[in-house]
Motif scaffolding. Sequence first.
Motif, PDB file in Angstrom:
ATOM      1  N   THR A  95     -11.543  25.139 -11.361  1.00 42.14           N
ATOM      2  CA  THR A  95     -10.468  25.730 -12.161  1.00 42.14           C
ATOM      3  C   THR A  95      -9.229  25.897 -11.286  1.00 42.14           C
ATOM      4  N   VAL A  96      -8.056  25.676 -11.882  1.00 42.19           N
ATOM      5  CA  VAL A  96      -6.796  25.873 -11.167  1.00 42.19           C
ATOM      6  C   VAL A  96      -5.980  26.942 -11.881  1.00 42.19           C
ATOM      7  N   ILE A  97      -5.571  27.944 -11.124  1.00 35.87           N
ATOM      8  CA  ILE A  97      -4.638  28.960 -11.624  1.00 35.87           C
ATOM      9  C   ILE A  97      -3.309  28.691 -10.945  1.00 35.87           C
ATOM     10  N   LYS A  98      -2.255  28.499 -11.711  1.00 39.81           N
ATOM     11  CA  LYS A  98      -0.983  28.135 -11.108  1.00 39.81           C
ATOM     12  C   LYS A  98       0.156  29.005 -11.630  1.00 39.81           C
ATOM     13  N   ARG A  99       1.070  29.277 -10.746  1.00 40.81           N
ATOM     14  CA  ARG A  99       2.264  30.039 -11.121  1.00 40.81           C
ATOM     15  C   ARG A  99       3.475  29.399 -10.461  1.00 40.81           C
ATOM     16  N   GLY A 100       4.441  29.018 -11.281  1.00 42.67           N
ATOM     17  CA  GLY A 100       5.640  28.388 -10.771  1.00 42.67           C
ATOM     18  C   GLY A 100       6.837  29.322 -10.783  1.00 42.67           C
ATOM     19  N   SER A 101       7.933  28.847 -10.194  1.00 46.53           N
ATOM     20  CA  SER A 101       9.196  29.596 -10.127  1.00 46.53           C
ATOM     21  C   SER A 101       8.991  30.990  -9.543  1.00 46.53           C
ATOM     22  N   VAL A 102       8.208  31.067  -8.474  1.00 43.75           N
ATOM     23  CA  VAL A 102       7.946  32.349  -7.814  1.00 43.75           C
ATOM     24  C   VAL A 102       9.071  32.629  -6.818  1.00 43.75           C
ATOM     25  N   PRO A 103       9.824  33.700  -6.983  1.00 48.25           N
ATOM     26  CA  PRO A 103      10.866  34.032  -6.009  1.00 48.25           C
ATOM     27  C   PRO A 103      10.234  34.384  -4.665  1.00 48.25           C
TER      28      PRO A 103
END
Length: 364
Positions: A95-103
């Motif tokens: 499983t992949v948990i991803k979060r983009g546009s992280v300051p």
Amino acid sequence: MTARSSLRRGRAPLGLALALTGALALSGCASNEATAAKTTPAASGTGGSGLNEPDVNGDGKVVIGVLSPGDINDRGYYESFVDSADAFAKEKGWTVIKRGSVPASDALSAARALCQQKVDMVALAASELKAAIPASEEPVCAKTAWYVPSSANIDQTPRIMLSSDNPNQSMLAAGYAAGLKMKAAGYTKAGFVTGIKADFSVLGAKAFLAGIREVVPKATLVSTYTGDFNDSAKAKEAIQAQISQGAKVIYPYLGGATDAAAQVANAKGVLTLTPGTDRCDSTSPKFDISVIFSPGDYFRAALEDFAKDDLKMGTPRVWQLGVDPYPTVKICKGQGDEDQQLAEFMKKIGSKEIDPEAEVKRLG
């Protein structure tokens, strides 16, 4: 640098990736010896922490957490990094948990949040999120492995793996591949078009020429610095000028302007190379040589090691041309024994029989 067409990973026009990747990779290379010197000796087990990969926390499943400072749907650099994780995870049932546009200011809290979701790995898509690294030493992340792209401003610590390469290796091999094509066609002049004039781009041009001269000793190279990796108008003007000066092979070491530059070269029958990804199947524009050093490719290779319980924390991972799957160089339609000659040349770089730095120094 480039988005999905160049450095990044896709087939569409790119954006910012190539310039970033090349610059980061080169700075990572330049600082590699210093980084290695700062490495804390690992104890026993994976990365010295006794963790078992890939199910590091032992909960019966494998979860990869990815934090990106950019848009993970940008059809470019950042999406390519996530695509690599998704593709490999799908093969493995992970499983992949991803979060983009992280300051950058939220990097530390975002990493802690991933660890609270019991991920087995925290992967940073770019060094801009280095503020997340202290979480690797905290109890909440005690049972996680960390993948971090190397950069000059990141120190090796016991609980992370720094990923870097030596750009001179791929640039020298790119030149050698171009030299093989030039020799076969009787060409003696090549071109190199890039963005800003900086140490990494100047050294890249020198390594490219050094590689060409391994095959065509009297070859010459004209280099143009447009000042912008993504300005298509400037790139096209530079390509046209180099063609007018007799360049028969041109390396557009660019970002978003890569495709526009290659199209001009295609129209004039000039051979061209890719800056980062395998685009041998691309037809518009067409590329003759793929120089492959995409961050997404490195990440996938790291995940392959992770799956084999062989991704070590507390030490830098320097990807070696001629040894590892990436970086590498590929002639799209090799003729005669060109593919074999290129493979043997890269193998010699990997075995240190050929020293890219020494070859570059010979040019002065």
